[in-house]
Design a protein around this motif. Structure first.
Motif, PDB file in Angstrom:
ATOM      1  N   VAL A  42       0.834  -1.198   0.000  1.00  0.00           N
ATOM      2  CA  VAL A  42       0.000   0.000   0.000  1.00  0.00           C
ATOM      3  C   VAL A  42       0.870   1.249   0.000  1.00  0.00           C
ATOM      4  O   VAL A  42       2.053   1.213   0.347  1.00  0.00           O
ATOM      5  N   GLU A  44       0.486   5.814  -1.345  1.00  0.00           N
ATOM      6  CA  GLU A  44      -0.107   6.744  -2.300  1.00  0.00           C
ATOM      7  C   GLU A  44       0.444   6.505  -3.705  1.00  0.00           C
ATOM      8  O   GLU A  44       1.468   5.831  -3.887  1.00  0.00           O
ATOM      9  N   SER A  45      -0.212   7.080  -4.700  1.00  0.00           N
ATOM     10  CA  SER A  45       0.307   7.036  -6.066  1.00  0.00           C
ATOM     11  C   SER A  45       1.691   7.671  -6.087  1.00  0.00           C
ATOM     12  O   SER A  45       1.920   8.724  -5.484  1.00  0.00           O
ATOM     13  N   SER A  47       4.377   6.010  -4.949  1.00  0.00           N
ATOM     14  CA  SER A  47       5.186   5.445  -3.864  1.00  0.00           C
ATOM     15  C   SER A  47       6.102   4.312  -4.319  1.00  0.00           C
ATOM     16  O   SER A  47       6.952   3.865  -3.555  1.00  0.00           O
ATOM     17  N   LYS A  49       4.832   1.286  -5.736  1.00  0.00           N
ATOM     18  CA  LYS A  49       4.156  -0.011  -5.615  1.00  0.00           C
ATOM     19  C   LYS A  49       4.184  -0.783  -6.927  1.00  0.00           C
ATOM     20  O   LYS A  49       4.608  -1.947  -6.978  1.00  0.00           O
ATOM     21  N   GLU A 181      -3.634  -3.275  -8.487  1.00  0.00           N
ATOM     22  CA  GLU A 181      -4.883  -2.507  -8.430  1.00  0.00           C
ATOM     23  C   GLU A 181      -5.991  -3.192  -9.240  1.00  0.00           C
ATOM     24  O   GLU A 181      -6.567  -2.601 -10.154  1.00  0.00           O
ATOM     25  N   SER A 213      -2.350  -2.097  -3.898  1.00  0.00           N
ATOM     26  CA  SER A 213      -3.575  -1.313  -3.794  1.00  0.00           C
ATOM     27  C   SER A 213      -3.335  -0.072  -2.964  1.00  0.00           C
ATOM     28  O   SER A 213      -2.422  -0.016  -2.131  1.00  0.00           O
ATOM     29  N   HIS A 214      -4.179   0.946  -3.190  1.00  0.00           N
ATOM     30  CA  HIS A 214      -4.210   2.106  -2.300  1.00  0.00           C
ATOM     31  C   HIS A 214      -5.407   2.019  -1.360  1.00  0.00           C
ATOM     32  O   HIS A 214      -5.604   2.897  -0.518  1.00  0.00           O
ATOM     33  N   ASP A 215      -6.208   0.971  -1.504  1.00  0.00           N
ATOM     34  CA  ASP A 215      -7.440   0.797  -0.739  1.00  0.00           C
ATOM     35  C   ASP A 215      -7.159  -0.090   0.476  1.00  0.00           C
ATOM     36  O   ASP A 215      -6.981  -1.307   0.349  1.00  0.00           O
ATOM     37  N   TYR A 230       6.545   4.330   0.669  1.00  0.00           N
ATOM     38  CA  TYR A 230       6.438   5.773   0.458  1.00  0.00           C
ATOM     39  C   TYR A 230       7.721   6.244  -0.202  1.00  0.00           C
ATOM     40  O   TYR A 230       8.824   5.964   0.302  1.00  0.00           O
ATOM     41  N   LEU A 255      -2.469   7.470   6.588  1.00  0.00           N
ATOM     42  CA  LEU A 255      -3.296   6.747   5.619  1.00  0.00           C
ATOM     43  C   LEU A 255      -4.591   6.259   6.274  1.00  0.00           C
ATOM     44  O   LEU A 255      -5.668   6.333   5.674  1.00  0.00           O
TER      45      LEU A 255
END
Length: 326
Positions: A42, A44-45, A47, A49, A181, A213-215, A230, A255
């Motif tokens: 996980v 943020e965009s 980071s 991932k 995602e 995912s960011h969720d 991050y 987060l």
């Protein structure tokens, strides 16, 4: 002692720039994943991932320069030539892309796209591979699988296209599935169905799963362990229930505060001020220091080390338990 399915050791990824510089985009990533285990990544965009997922797949762009080791079943993926890597990709590692419409070939029926890997990698005839493709579509709960296998991607809904993407990733029976995602742009009902499919498939087939995912709700539902990234750095890792209920890093806490609550008394949604910094202009010391509400002067002095304050919990923060603030 058996070796883990996947071991990443000191992975760093630098990017060639026109001026000759090679800023590190991802750095100091180490982790292990056992067969059948589920890991959520996980952040943020921006980071890192998806870049980490592409590194495991061997799909980094030509300007990327990875170092370290990515061991799959004891074999270093970064040391493989393209031909060897192609034999591993798909057969031992499956990838579900973020946007199935752009990942699928618009000029081929979805059944043929599922069958293609089995024809090339396993030597099946097209007839046999197409029959197996229909079986796989049934397995991912595609309605009218036989009929829709003859359809082209543009004729399918977003949820149906994602089912096709999962079927393609499953076709070679991989030991490791990477889902980048996989529920983006899907409505909540279809998202729940896709997650149910992934949950059933990983449990029944014994595959390991890396879910990007960011969720945090998706991660909480699907993953036993969670890694928080991050600015290309790992800031926290541990059992998902521990990371989400007792976070050790201020970024993880930020987060969690940003997750919408259903309770009326929850008040205004809290956000993390600012944005993820450019990799070419990271702040001194801790990469999160410019946005951290808990920062002190020492945060800017040097990047915190990665520590294990309690068994199974990794964190990078000078405020972590056992760390002495200079």
């Amino acid at each position: 002692m058996t070796q883990p399915l996947l071991r990443i050791e000191n992975l760093a990824i630098a990017i060639d720039r026109p001026d000759g510089a090679r800023p590190p985009i991802v750095t100091d990533i180490s982790l292990t994943l056992e067969a059948g285990e589920t890991l959520g990544i996980v952040g943020e965009s921006g980071s890192g991932k998806s870049l980490l997922a592409l590194a495991v797949m061997g799909l980094l762009p030509p300007v990327a320069r990875p170092t370290g080791r990515i061991l799959l079943e004891g074999r270093d993926l970064l040391a493989m030539d393209d031909e060897t890597l192609c034999s591993v990709r798909g057969r031992r590692i499956g990838l579900i892309f973020q946007e199935p419409l752009t990942a699928l070939n618009p000029a081929m029926t979805v059944g043929d796209q599922i069958a293609e890997g089995m024809v090339i990698q396993e030597g099946l005839s097209w007839r046999a591979a197409r029959r197996e493709a229909i079986t796989l579509l049934d397995r991912v709960r595609m309605p009218e699988a036989a009929r829709l296998s003859r359809s082209y991607p543009h004729a399918l809904s977003g949820g149906q296209r994602q089912r096709v993407g999962i079927a393609i990733a499953l076709a070679m029976k991989p030991a490791l599935m990477i889902a980048d995602e996989p529920t983006t742009a899907l409505d909540v009902t279809v998202q729940a169905e896709v997650l149910d499919i992934l949950d059933d498939l990983t449990r029944d087939a014994g595959m390991a799963l890396i879910l990007v995912s960011h969720d945090l709700g998706v991660i909480a539902r699907m993953c036993a362990r969670t890694l928080v990234l991050y600015a290309g750095r790992r800031l926290e890792e541990g059992l998902t229930r521990d990371v989400l209920t007792m976070p050790l890093n201020p970024y993880t806490r930020g987060l969690l505060r940003a997750v919408p609550r259903r309770q009326p008394q929850a008040g205004r949604l809290q956000t993390i001020p600012g944005t993820v910094p450019s990799f070419a202009a990271l702040p001194p010391g801790c990469v999160f220091s410019d946005r951290c509400p808990e920062r002190v002067d020492a945060c800017h002095a040097a990047e915190p080390r990665w520590t294990y304050p309690v068994p199974g919990r990794g964190v990078r923060c000078i405020r972590a338990p056992g760390e002495a603030i200079p």
